[in-house]
Motif scaffolding. Structure first.
Motif, PDB file in Angstrom:
ATOM      1  N   ASP A   8       0.814  -1.226   0.000  1.00  0.00           N
ATOM      2  CA  ASP A   8       0.000   0.000   0.000  1.00  0.00           C
ATOM      3  C   ASP A   8       0.845   1.271   0.000  1.00  0.00           C
ATOM      4  OD1 ASP A   8      -2.855  -1.093   0.493  1.00  0.00           O
ATOM      5  OD2 ASP A   8      -1.642  -2.110   2.013  1.00  0.00           O
ATOM      6  N   ILE A   9       2.002   1.195   0.655  1.00  0.00           N
ATOM      7  CA  ILE A   9       2.808   2.417   0.879  1.00  0.00           C
ATOM      8  C   ILE A   9       4.269   2.134   0.546  1.00  0.00           C
ATOM      9  CG2 ILE A   9       3.577   4.080   2.633  1.00  0.00           C
ATOM     10  CD1 ILE A   9       0.974   2.935   4.245  1.00  0.00           C
ATOM     11  N   LEU A  10       4.817   2.908  -0.357  1.00  0.00           N
ATOM     12  CA  LEU A  10       6.249   2.808  -0.670  1.00  0.00           C
ATOM     13  C   LEU A  10       6.922   4.106  -0.246  1.00  0.00           C
ATOM     14  CD1 LEU A  10       8.855   1.785  -2.078  1.00  0.00           C
ATOM     15  CD2 LEU A  10       7.908   2.643  -4.248  1.00  0.00           C
ATOM     16  N   VAL A  11       7.888   4.003   0.652  1.00  0.00           N
ATOM     17  CA  VAL A  11       8.659   5.187   1.061  1.00  0.00           C
ATOM     18  C   VAL A  11      10.088   5.035   0.549  1.00  0.00           C
ATOM     19  CG1 VAL A  11       9.416   6.652   2.972  1.00  0.00           C
ATOM     20  CG2 VAL A  11       7.258   5.380   3.167  1.00  0.00           C
ATOM     21  N   ASN A  12      10.437   5.855  -0.425  1.00  0.00           N
ATOM     22  CA  ASN A  12      11.799   5.858  -0.970  1.00  0.00           C
ATOM     23  C   ASN A  12      12.646   6.773  -0.096  1.00  0.00           C
ATOM     24  OD1 ASN A  12      12.093   4.197  -3.361  1.00  0.00           O
ATOM     25  ND2 ASN A  12      10.572   5.540  -4.317  1.00  0.00           N
ATOM     26  N   ASN A  13      13.288   6.172   0.893  1.00  0.00           N
ATOM     27  CA  ASN A  13      14.063   6.955   1.864  1.00  0.00           C
ATOM     28  C   ASN A  13      15.574   6.734   1.752  1.00  0.00           C
ATOM     29  OD1 ASN A  13      14.539   8.289   4.704  1.00  0.00           O
ATOM     30  ND2 ASN A  13      15.402   6.225   4.861  1.00  0.00           N
ATOM     31  N   ALA A  14      15.997   5.523   1.402  1.00  0.00           N
ATOM     32  CA  ALA A  14      17.442   5.211   1.387  1.00  0.00           C
ATOM     33  C   ALA A  14      18.175   6.221   0.513  1.00  0.00           C
ATOM     34  CB  ALA A  14      17.675   3.808   0.859  1.00  0.00           C
ATOM     35  N   GLY A  15      19.291   6.707   1.017  1.00  0.00           N
ATOM     36  CA  GLY A  15      20.055   7.668   0.237  1.00  0.00           C
ATOM     37  C   GLY A  15      21.463   7.806   0.778  1.00  0.00           C
ATOM     38  N   VAL A  16      22.347   8.282  -0.089  1.00  0.00           N
ATOM     39  CA  VAL A  16      23.728   8.543   0.321  1.00  0.00           C
ATOM     40  C   VAL A  16      24.069   9.984  -0.044  1.00  0.00           C
ATOM     41  CG1 VAL A  16      24.639   6.203   0.290  1.00  0.00           C
ATOM     42  CG2 VAL A  16      24.487   7.454  -1.861  1.00  0.00           C
ATOM     43  N   MET A  17      24.956  10.577   0.762  1.00  0.00           N
ATOM     44  CA  MET A  17      25.359  11.969   0.507  1.00  0.00           C
ATOM     45  C   MET A  17      26.743  12.002  -0.134  1.00  0.00           C
ATOM     46  SD  MET A  17      23.912  14.258   3.664  1.00  0.00           S
ATOM     47  CE  MET A  17      24.069  15.803   2.766  1.00  0.00           C
ATOM     48  N   GLY A  18      27.119  13.168  -0.616  1.00  0.00           N
ATOM     49  CA  GLY A  18      28.409  13.313  -1.292  1.00  0.00           C
ATOM     50  C   GLY A  18      29.492  13.825  -0.378  1.00  0.00           C
ATOM     51  N   GLY A  19      29.404  15.111  -0.011  1.00  0.00           N
ATOM     52  CA  GLY A  19      30.410  15.705   0.867  1.00  0.00           C
ATOM     53  C   GLY A  19      31.770  15.835   0.206  1.00  0.00           C
ATOM     54  N   VAL A  20      31.764  16.120  -1.082  1.00  0.00           N
ATOM     55  CA  VAL A  20      33.018  16.226  -1.834  1.00  0.00           C
ATOM     56  C   VAL A  20      33.027  17.575  -2.559  1.00  0.00           C
ATOM     57  CG1 VAL A  20      34.417  15.188  -3.673  1.00  0.00           C
ATOM     58  CG2 VAL A  20      32.989  13.716  -2.226  1.00  0.00           C
ATOM     59  N   ASN A  21      34.206  18.238  -2.571  1.00  0.00           N
ATOM     60  CA  ASN A  21      34.304  19.495  -3.323  1.00  0.00           C
ATOM     61  C   ASN A  21      33.920  19.261  -4.772  1.00  0.00           C
ATOM     62  OD1 ASN A  21      35.212  21.096  -1.218  1.00  0.00           O
ATOM     63  ND2 ASN A  21      37.338  20.430  -1.531  1.00  0.00           N
ATOM     64  N   PRO A  22      33.209  20.220  -5.384  1.00  0.00           N
ATOM     65  CA  PRO A  22      32.791  20.027  -6.772  1.00  0.00           C
ATOM     66  C   PRO A  22      33.973  19.727  -7.703  1.00  0.00           C
ATOM     67  CG  PRO A  22      31.966  22.127  -5.905  1.00  0.00           C
ATOM     68  CD  PRO A  22      32.739  21.480  -4.813  1.00  0.00           C
TER      69      PRO A  22
ATOM     70  N   ALA B 233      26.173  17.290  -6.569  1.00  0.00           N
ATOM     71  CA  ALA B 233      25.685  16.080  -7.244  1.00  0.00           C
ATOM     72  C   ALA B 233      24.556  15.430  -6.441  1.00  0.00           C
ATOM     73  CB  ALA B 233      26.823  15.098  -7.458  1.00  0.00           C
ATOM     74  N   TYR B 234      24.721  15.430  -5.126  1.00  0.00           N
ATOM     75  CA  TYR B 234      23.653  14.901  -4.253  1.00  0.00           C
ATOM     76  C   TYR B 234      22.358  15.675  -4.480  1.00  0.00           C
ATOM     77  CZ  TYR B 234      21.027  14.445   0.155  1.00  0.00           C
ATOM     78  OH  TYR B 234      20.043  14.276   1.095  1.00  0.00           O
ATOM     79  N   ALA B 235      22.475  17.006  -4.495  1.00  0.00           N
ATOM     80  CA  ALA B 235      21.283  17.837  -4.696  1.00  0.00           C
ATOM     81  C   ALA B 235      20.669  17.574  -6.065  1.00  0.00           C
ATOM     82  CB  ALA B 235      21.636  19.309  -4.528  1.00  0.00           C
ATOM     83  N   MET B 236      21.520  17.306  -7.054  1.00  0.00           N
ATOM     84  CA  MET B 236      21.001  16.951  -8.385  1.00  0.00           C
ATOM     85  C   MET B 236      20.165  15.671  -8.319  1.00  0.00           C
ATOM     86  SD  MET B 236      24.360  17.775 -10.699  1.00  0.00           S
ATOM     87  CE  MET B 236      23.701  17.206 -12.270  1.00  0.00           C
ATOM     88  N   THR B 237      20.616  14.704  -7.498  1.00  0.00           N
ATOM     89  CA  THR B 237      19.830  13.456  -7.395  1.00  0.00           C
ATOM     90  C   THR B 237      18.479  13.736  -6.747  1.00  0.00           C
ATOM     91  OG1 THR B 237      20.639  12.745  -5.182  1.00  0.00           O
ATOM     92  CG2 THR B 237      21.951  12.077  -7.107  1.00  0.00           C
ATOM     93  N   LYS B 238      18.467  14.660  -5.805  1.00  0.00           N
ATOM     94  CA  LYS B 238      17.208  14.966  -5.115  1.00  0.00           C
ATOM     95  C   LYS B 238      16.283  15.794  -6.018  1.00  0.00           C
ATOM     96  CE  LYS B 238      18.021  12.759  -1.285  1.00  0.00           C
ATOM     97  NZ  LYS B 238      17.250  11.545  -0.957  1.00  0.00           N
ATOM     98  N   GLY B 239      16.898  16.599  -6.901  1.00  0.00           N
ATOM     99  CA  GLY B 239      16.092  17.269  -7.922  1.00  0.00           C
ATOM    100  C   GLY B 239      15.410  16.230  -8.798  1.00  0.00           C
ATOM    101  N   ALA B 240      16.137  15.165  -9.096  1.00  0.00           N
ATOM    102  CA  ALA B 240      15.564  14.081  -9.909  1.00  0.00           C
ATOM    103  C   ALA B 240      14.399  13.417  -9.167  1.00  0.00           C
ATOM    104  CB  ALA B 240      16.646  13.052 -10.230  1.00  0.00           C
ATOM    105  N   ILE B 241      14.542  13.274  -7.867  1.00  0.00           N
ATOM    106  CA  ILE B 241      13.466  12.680  -7.047  1.00  0.00           C
ATOM    107  C   ILE B 241      12.198  13.531  -7.134  1.00  0.00           C
ATOM    108  CG2 ILE B 241      12.789  12.569  -4.593  1.00  0.00           C
ATOM    109  CD1 ILE B 241      13.995  10.015  -5.444  1.00  0.00           C
ATOM    110  N   ASP B 242      12.391  14.849  -7.120  1.00  0.00           N
ATOM    111  CA  ASP B 242      11.218  15.730  -7.199  1.00  0.00           C
ATOM    112  C   ASP B 242      10.538  15.601  -8.566  1.00  0.00           C
ATOM    113  OD1 ASP B 242      11.788  16.496  -4.644  1.00  0.00           O
ATOM    114  OD2 ASP B 242      12.693  18.406  -5.186  1.00  0.00           O
ATOM    115  N   GLN B 243      11.317  15.369  -9.598  1.00  0.00           N
ATOM    116  CA  GLN B 243      10.727  15.147 -10.929  1.00  0.00           C
ATOM    117  C   GLN B 243      10.002  13.809 -10.984  1.00  0.00           C
ATOM    118  OE1 GLN B 243      10.502  17.429 -13.357  1.00  0.00           O
ATOM    119  NE2 GLN B 243      11.366  18.760 -11.774  1.00  0.00           N
TER     120      GLN B 243
END
Ligand code: NDP
Length: 253
Positions: free
Chosen positions: A92-106, A159-169
């Motif tokens: 009934d409910i799918l929560v896509n929560n798993a994620g990893v962060m970057g923390g690296v200079n661009p 890059a992490y924020a880019m992945t989260k932008g993808a999640i919003d799409q």
């Protein structure tokens, strides 16, 4: 009776942090919860035990996301356990929560690190949603954990924020696609949230991080879990395709 009695839920990455709090919260509302993580069975079982101690129902399922065959492996375990407990494979409910962060200079981020971030944070959620479509009943719920960093710049996490932008799409477009089935799809954007990692034991760091919120504290995992529980319930039936800012006012500037 809880608001989710009779429902089943999968919370990816629920062996600790926001995912664990979410799994506990959904179970408290009566859902049978699949507690997932990549490989730390002990940690996943700690979440299961915490749920069972409160009289809730849960089981663990392990599968590393972001590698070939990940979704297939997760659903093999998930459907087996659901069938055993409910006689069906309805989710009934799918929560896509798993994620990893970057923390690296661009300047220093490697293509491999970039690919890994996208594989875990964006590709896996997409194919989890796709795979879950045959399990989700009409009126089902998909909740994707995004980030306030889709709205506030932090170059170390581009890059992490880019992945989260993808999640919003993912949220936006699947919300339209699944609307006719009454399935809602929403994103939740946490700000800095105590996930139990060592930095939250450092008082100076916590004070600095608290300053980002208008409430002058860091978020607790349960602050996010409560929002997810609302989106998982029938109370949120008129909300879909949205981004819920759960950052304690961090985005207010
Ligand atoms: P944690 O790092 O505390 O926990 C991450 C969870 O995801 C763990 O259960 C981990 O299990 C699992 N996980 C990580 N990688 C994989 C993988 N490749 N395959 C399967 N499982 C995996 O995360 P948080 O609680 O801090 O964050 C949860 C979500 O919230 C994430 O999507 C994050 O981006 C987002 N978020 C967090 C914020 C914060 O300040 N904490 C702020 C904004 C967004 P295992 O150890 O077994 O891999």
């Amino acid at each position: 009776m809880g608001k989710l009695t009779g429902k089943t839920a999968l919370v990816t990455g629920s062996s600790r942090g926001i995912g664990r709090a979410t799994a506990i919260r959904l179970a408290r509302e009566g859902a049978l919860v699949a507690v997932h993580c990549s490989g730390n069975r002990e940690a996943a079982e700690e979440t299961v035990t915490a749920i069972e101690k409160e009289g809730g129902r849960a089981f663990s399922v392990l599968a590393e996301l972001g590698v070939p065959g990940d979704v297939h492996e997760l659903f093999l375990g998930l459907e087996r356990e659901l069938k055993e407990r409910t006689g069906a494979t309805t989710l009934d409910i799918l929560v896509n929560n798993a994620g990893v962060m970057g923390g690296v200079n661009p300047e220093d981020l490697t293509p491999e690190q970039f690919d890994r971030l996208f594989a875990v944070n964006a590709k896996a959620p997409y194919f989890l949603v796709q795979r879950a479509l045959s399990n989700l009943p009409d009126g089902g719920r998909i909740i994707n954990i995004s980030s306030g960093l889709t709205r506030v710049a932090n170059p170390q996490e581009v890059a992490y924020a880019m992945t989260k932008g993808a999640i919003d799409q993912l949220t936006l477009h699947f919300a339209k696609h699944l609307g006719p089935r009454g399935i809602t799809v929403n994103s939740v954007g946490p700000g800095i949230t105590d996930n139990g990692s060592p930095v939250f034991d450092n008082p100076e760091a916590v004070t600095a991080m608290a300053g980002y919120s208008v409430f002058n504290r860091v978020g607790e995992a349960r602050d996010i879990a409560d929002v997810v529980a609302f989106l998982a319930s029938d109370d949120s039936r008129w909300i879909t395709g949205s981004y819920l800012d759960a950052s304690g006012g961090t985005l207010l500037g």
